[in-house]
Design an enzyme around this catalytic site. Sequence first.
Site, PDB file in Angstrom:
ATOM      1  N   CYS A 124      82.242   8.069  58.137  1.00  0.00           N
ATOM      2  CA  CYS A 124      81.248   8.907  57.467  1.00  0.00           C
ATOM      3  C   CYS A 124      81.665  10.378  57.491  1.00  0.00           C
ATOM      4  O   CYS A 124      82.485  10.795  58.303  1.00  0.00           O
ATOM      5  CB  CYS A 124      79.887   8.733  58.141  1.00  0.00           C
ATOM      6  SG  CYS A 124      78.510   9.352  57.146  1.00  0.00           S
ATOM      7  N   ASP A 181      71.440   5.645  65.957  1.00  0.00           N
ATOM      8  CA  ASP A 181      72.203   6.843  66.303  1.00  0.00           C
ATOM      9  C   ASP A 181      71.518   7.530  67.478  1.00  0.00           C
ATOM     10  O   ASP A 181      70.368   7.240  67.808  1.00  0.00           O
ATOM     11  CB  ASP A 181      72.247   7.786  65.088  1.00  0.00           C
ATOM     12  CG  ASP A 181      73.367   8.805  65.164  1.00  0.00           C
ATOM     13  OD1 ASP A 181      74.071   8.862  66.197  1.00  0.00           O
ATOM     14  OD2 ASP A 181      73.546   9.564  64.187  1.00  0.00           O
TER      15      ASP A 181
END
Length: 213
Positions: free
Chosen positions: A8, A131
Site C-alpha cells: 500500500c 490495523d
Amino acid sequence: MAIPIKICGLSTVEAVEAAVEGGAAYVGFVFFAPSPRAVRPDMLAALCAPVPAGVTRVGLFVDASFDEIAAVVATGCLDMLQLHGSETPGMVAQIKERFGLPVMKAIAIASIDDIATARLYEITADRLLFDAKPPVGATRPGGNALAFDWALIAGQDWLLPWMLAGGINAANLAEAVATSGATAVDVSSGVEDEPGLKNPEKIKQLLALAKTL
C-alpha cells in the site's frame, strides 16, 4: 502456502513495478492529502499501467466525500475501495451502492472492545483490515509503522475475509502471520526507507518471504 500481500501507499511507477514483479496480490494507492504517500487521481493511470489483470488495484480513502471518491473511480483504474476513516457501516453500504465496487473497511485495534466494533461491519463491507490505532496527534490513521497485539484477533471467526496491517515488515512477517492467523497481509511503512519513500528491493524481499509462509 504463500500469503497474499498488499503493498500500500505506492506513489511511483518503480515501486509499482517492484510490487508486481514480486508477486503482490494487491497494490494500494492513497487518496488522503495529509499522507506522505498521497497521490492524485490524474496520476493513477500511469501508476496502474504496469499492473496486470489479476492484481487488485485498491484506492484508500479517509472520510472522503462522494465527489472525492467519484473523481478517482472515474479513472476506471480501481478494483476495490478501502475506507480507513470513521466511516459507519451505513456509509460503507452507501459507498458500495454508489460506486459498484467492493469495499474493504479498516478497523483500528487496540483492545478486545475493538473486535466488537469490527463485527458491525461484517454485514456491509466485503473485506476487513485490522490495523493499529494511530498515536495521539497522528496526521493519518494508518501507515504509522505501529503494530498491535496480534493475539487479540487470533482464533476469531469472521464472516468476511480479512487482512492484517500495522508495522509489518520482513523481520516480523512470519511472527505476525503465525500469531494472528492472518491469511493476507497489508504492508506500507515496512517496505520504505522513510515515510512515503518505497524501496523496491525491500518490496521484493518481503514478497519473496511471503511466498515461503
